[in-house]
Design an enzyme around this catalytic site. Structure first.
Site, PDB file in Angstrom:
ATOM      1  N   GLU A 366       0.695  -1.331   0.111  1.00 53.29           N
ATOM      2  CA  GLU A 366       0.124   0.001  -0.217  1.00 53.29           C
ATOM      3  C   GLU A 366       0.923   1.304   0.327  1.00 53.29           C
ATOM      4  O   GLU A 366       0.605   2.095  -0.445  1.00 53.29           O
ATOM      5  CB  GLU A 366      -1.003  -0.112   1.216  1.00 53.29           C
ATOM      6  CG  GLU A 366      -1.958   0.874   0.945  1.00 53.29           C
ATOM      7  CD  GLU A 366      -3.002   0.985   2.062  1.00 53.29           C
ATOM      8  OE1 GLU A 366      -2.864   1.242   3.224  1.00 53.29           O
ATOM      9  OE2 GLU A 366      -4.437   0.494   1.691  1.00 53.29           O
ATOM     10  N   HIS A 397       5.705 -26.589   2.793  1.00 55.15           N
ATOM     11  CA  HIS A 397       4.712 -27.887   2.179  1.00 55.15           C
ATOM     12  C   HIS A 397       3.460 -27.275   1.409  1.00 55.15           C
ATOM     13  O   HIS A 397       2.593 -27.790   1.175  1.00 55.15           O
ATOM     14  CB  HIS A 397       3.880 -28.530   3.410  1.00 55.15           C
ATOM     15  CG  HIS A 397       4.906 -29.040   4.448  1.00 55.15           C
ATOM     16  ND1 HIS A 397       5.619 -30.345   4.160  1.00 55.15           N
ATOM     17  CD2 HIS A 397       5.665 -28.678   5.406  1.00 55.15           C
ATOM     18  CE1 HIS A 397       6.322 -30.544   4.949  1.00 55.15           C
ATOM     19  NE2 HIS A 397       6.487 -29.593   5.743  1.00 55.15           N
ATOM     20  N   LYS A 519     -13.891   1.947  -3.672  1.00 58.48           N
ATOM     21  CA  LYS A 519     -14.901   2.443  -2.662  1.00 58.48           C
ATOM     22  C   LYS A 519     -15.882   2.939  -3.315  1.00 58.48           C
ATOM     23  O   LYS A 519     -17.309   2.818  -3.007  1.00 58.48           O
ATOM     24  CB  LYS A 519     -14.285   2.962  -1.784  1.00 58.48           C
ATOM     25  CG  LYS A 519     -13.160   2.376  -0.741  1.00 58.48           C
ATOM     26  CD  LYS A 519     -12.658   3.451   0.339  1.00 58.48           C
ATOM     27  CE  LYS A 519     -11.448   2.925   0.735  1.00 58.48           C
ATOM     28  NZ  LYS A 519     -10.774   3.669   1.678  1.00 58.48           N
TER      29      LYS A 519
HETATM   30  O1  F6P Z   1      -8.556   1.881   2.312  1.00 58.56           O
HETATM   31  C1  F6P Z   1      -7.304   1.890   2.697  1.00 58.56           C
HETATM   32  C2  F6P Z   1      -7.162   2.316   4.152  1.00 58.56           C
HETATM   33  O2  F6P Z   1      -7.359   3.683   3.917  1.00 58.56           O
HETATM   34  C3  F6P Z   1      -5.780   2.004   4.751  1.00 58.56           C
HETATM   35  O3  F6P Z   1      -4.837   2.967   4.315  1.00 58.56           O
HETATM   36  C4  F6P Z   1      -6.199   2.149   6.341  1.00 58.56           C
HETATM   37  O4  F6P Z   1      -5.177   1.525   7.050  1.00 58.56           O
HETATM   38  C5  F6P Z   1      -7.508   1.733   6.136  1.00 58.56           C
HETATM   39  O5  F6P Z   1      -8.283   1.851   5.042  1.00 58.56           O
HETATM   40  C6  F6P Z   1      -8.384   1.679   7.422  1.00 58.56           C
HETATM   41  O6  F6P Z   1      -8.502   3.155   7.527  1.00 58.56           O
HETATM   42  P1  F6P Z   1      -9.352   3.698   8.641  1.00 58.56           P
HETATM   43  O7  F6P Z   1      -8.129   3.645   9.812  1.00 58.56           O
HETATM   44  O8  F6P Z   1      -9.624   5.131   8.392  1.00 58.56           O
HETATM   45  O9  F6P Z   1     -10.458   3.082   8.976  1.00 58.56           O
END
Ligand code: F6P
Length: 555
Positions: A366, A397, A519
């Site tokens: 990421e 394995h 998203k």
């Molecule tokens: O969608 C990725 C992300 O933004 C990550 O970088 C982050 O760790 C995760 O979602 C959770 O985000 P949050 O802590 O804002 O819920």
């Protein structure tokens, strides 16, 4: 602060520097590992770097002195030493979001001496320690039984609701350090998946009267976490008919947005805060680490911070050619950009590190899975490799066949603790456990040896089915013991490796725009699937595959 943000960019693109060209030429004639070990019988001692309790052996990487020197020269050309200072002092190294990435401040002791690099903003460390103390207070009240559920019973179970950085770090550390728990009274669970499958299982056996939920989300907008939190709230309402009491006794919020926690219902006294300058995947050192402290105790959590701080000091002070995170970064860059090895296996030979590969998948991919420079221009060279992994002896394995005889070059990190099971000395099964530990060590060392030297590790074979070509590079990270301090140092080493690579590649490791579009599209699709859209308004603009699948699902 840097007055001219342009200085965040390194002027000449990485692939146009003179060291890049030199490294390309060196890669064409890169010696194989058997040859490198023949040339230098003491190679194993030479290509090694140590700090207290942790050793990096990179002698099984396909590089020699000349290659290493050129890699270091490249790191200097890319201004790595200056960029390390920028990180620690709070310059806006996260350029696309115009902010600092100060996870190192989260583990800096309050009274750190002037020899430690610290944030330029003197308000940061006192604020960090104020939140740490608030967290310690909550931990104490919950563990000692002062904190009660809504019917007056003690808390027995804690469930962390979070995903990505708000889940993987605490989950990995809590699992790795279970032997260091100072109290076994609290059971800590983790629920992250948006489908609710973990909650479904947990809610079937947890007692609402004695369960506390941590809603853990930096943004407090992540639908995965909020949908889990909404389900839990509905579940709790069956048992607790007074909402204010329910929020006060059964929820703690951890976030960078106090406002959003309050809107959701979490009272201020149950909120722990951290800051926009802590990246999600670098956040386990903040209040996001609350499940670690609840499961293992505040003392263990503080030892974890101390270990990470020691690695911070090493990263910011050691010369580049003896700097563990820098050497890890340079080996990775040599493999990816010059030897064209685009897969990286993480192989902990320790069941306690079961979740370490998935933690690193987020941390590395990421962060550095990027294809534009800090400036936004497209880049023309490879960045982060594909990372995956598994507890090493189990992976033998499963996927080691591919490492030994497949068609892909793969680099590997072996992670191993030298000593184990001291705590059960004198018990009936101690000798047997120790024998298992020795077996595990010999498997780990055997695998890196066979990957490096193939059949030559034993004897050549004419049988094509038994041919092992070798020459697959690896590093070994050897811990004296796996304990809170060494784990803190190990995690921090990988964090800094990621940063050093990002500096060299010229990319921003602290944003993650690549996850946003999915998203948005999921939000667009949801009404169609839930039947909220009339039949004749069905989303014909969708591709035929998505249309057909959603039609079949909605039937
Ligand atoms: O969608 C990725 C992300 O933004 C990550 O970088 C982050 O760790 C995760 O979602 C959770 O985000 P949050 O802590 O804002 O819920």
């Amino acid at each position: 602060m840097i007055s001219d943000t342009e200085s965040l960019y390194t002027s000449l693109p990485f692939d146009q520097s003179s060291s890049f060209k030199q490294l390309n030429t060196l890669a064409e004639a890169a010696p194989d590992l058997a040859e490198l070990f023949r040339q230098h019988p003491l190679r194993g001692q030479m290509f090694c770097s140590h700090i207290d309790g942790l050793t990096l052996d990179y002698s099984k990487q396909r590089l020699d002195d000349k290659i290493l020197k050129t890699l270091i020269q490249m790191a200097e050309e890319r201004q790595l030493p200056e960029k390390i200072k920028h990180l620690f002092t709070g310059q806006p190294v996260n350029h696309s979001e115009q902010r600092a990435a100060l996870h190192t401040a989260l583990r800096t002791p309050e009274q750190a001496g002037p020899d430690h690099l610290q944030p330029d903003d003197s308000r940061i460390l006192p604020e960090v320690h104020r939140q740490l103390d608030k967290m310690a207070g909550l931990v104490d009240r919950i563990q000692s039984g002062i904190w009660r559920g809504c019917t007056g019973r003690k808390i027995t179970d804690v469930v962390n609701l979070g995903v990505g950085g708000s889940d993987l770090g605490p989950l990995m550390v809590t699992h790795a350090l279970r032997e260091y728990a100072q109290t076994s009274a609290l059971k800590v669970h983790f629920a992250s998946t948006i489908d609710g499958s973990q909650l479904f299982e947990l809610l079937s056996h947890l007692n609402a009267e004695t369960t506390l939920f941590i809603v853990s989300s930096k943004s407090f907008t992540t639908i995965d976490t909020l949908s889990n939190a909404d389900t839990v709230r509905a579940w709790l309402r069956q048992f607790c008919h007074n909402d204010a009491l329910m929020y006060r006794c059964h929820f703690i919020g951890v976030s960078a947005s106090a406002e959003k926690m309050t809107q959701w219902g979490i009272p201020i006294e149950n909120q722990l805060h951290f800051w926009s300058w802590v990246g999600g995947r670098f956040s386990l050192w903040s209040a996001i680490g609350l499940p670690i402290a609840l499961a293992l105790g505040m003392k263990t959590f503080r030892a974890l911070l101390l270990g990470a701080h020691k690695m911070d000091c090493h990263f910011s002070q050691a010369p580049l050619d003896n700097n563990i995170p820098v050497l890890m970064a340079l080996c990775g860059i040599w493999n990816v950009n010059f030897l064209k090895i685009h897969a990286h296996a993480i192989l902990p030979y320790d069941g306690r590190l079961k979740f370490f590969p998935s933690y690193l998948e987020q941390l590395e991919m990421e962060s550095n899975g990027k294809s534009v420079l800090q400036s936004g221009e497209a880049i023309s060279y490879e960045t982060c490799p594909v990372l995956w992994g598994e507890v090493g002896a189990n992976a033998q394995h499963a996927f080691y066949q591919l490492l030994h005889q497949g068609t892909h070059a793969v680099a590997s990190d072996f992670i191993l603790a030298a000593r184990r099971y001291d705590s059960i000395q004198g018990s009936a099964h101690y000798a047997s456990m120790l024998a298992q530990h020795e077996l595990n060590i010999s498997n780990c060392l055997a695998q890196s040896r066979v990957l490096a030297f193939g059949n030559h590790a034993v004897e050549p074979s004419d049988n094509p089915y038994r041919h092992y070509p070798g020459n697959q590079p690896s590093s070994t990270l050897l811990l004296d013991h796996l304990n809170p301090e060494s784990l803190g140092a190990l995690i921090a080493a990988y964090e800094h490796k990621v940063y050093a690579q990002a500096v060299i590649w010229g990319i921003n490791p602290f944003d993650q725009w690549g996850v946003e579009l999915g998203k948005i599209v999921a939000l667009q699709l949801q009404p169609a699937l839930s039947g909220a859209v009339a039949e004749n308004d069905s989303p014909n603009h969708l591709d035929s595959s998505t249309q057909a699948l959603s039609r079949q699902i909605s039937q």
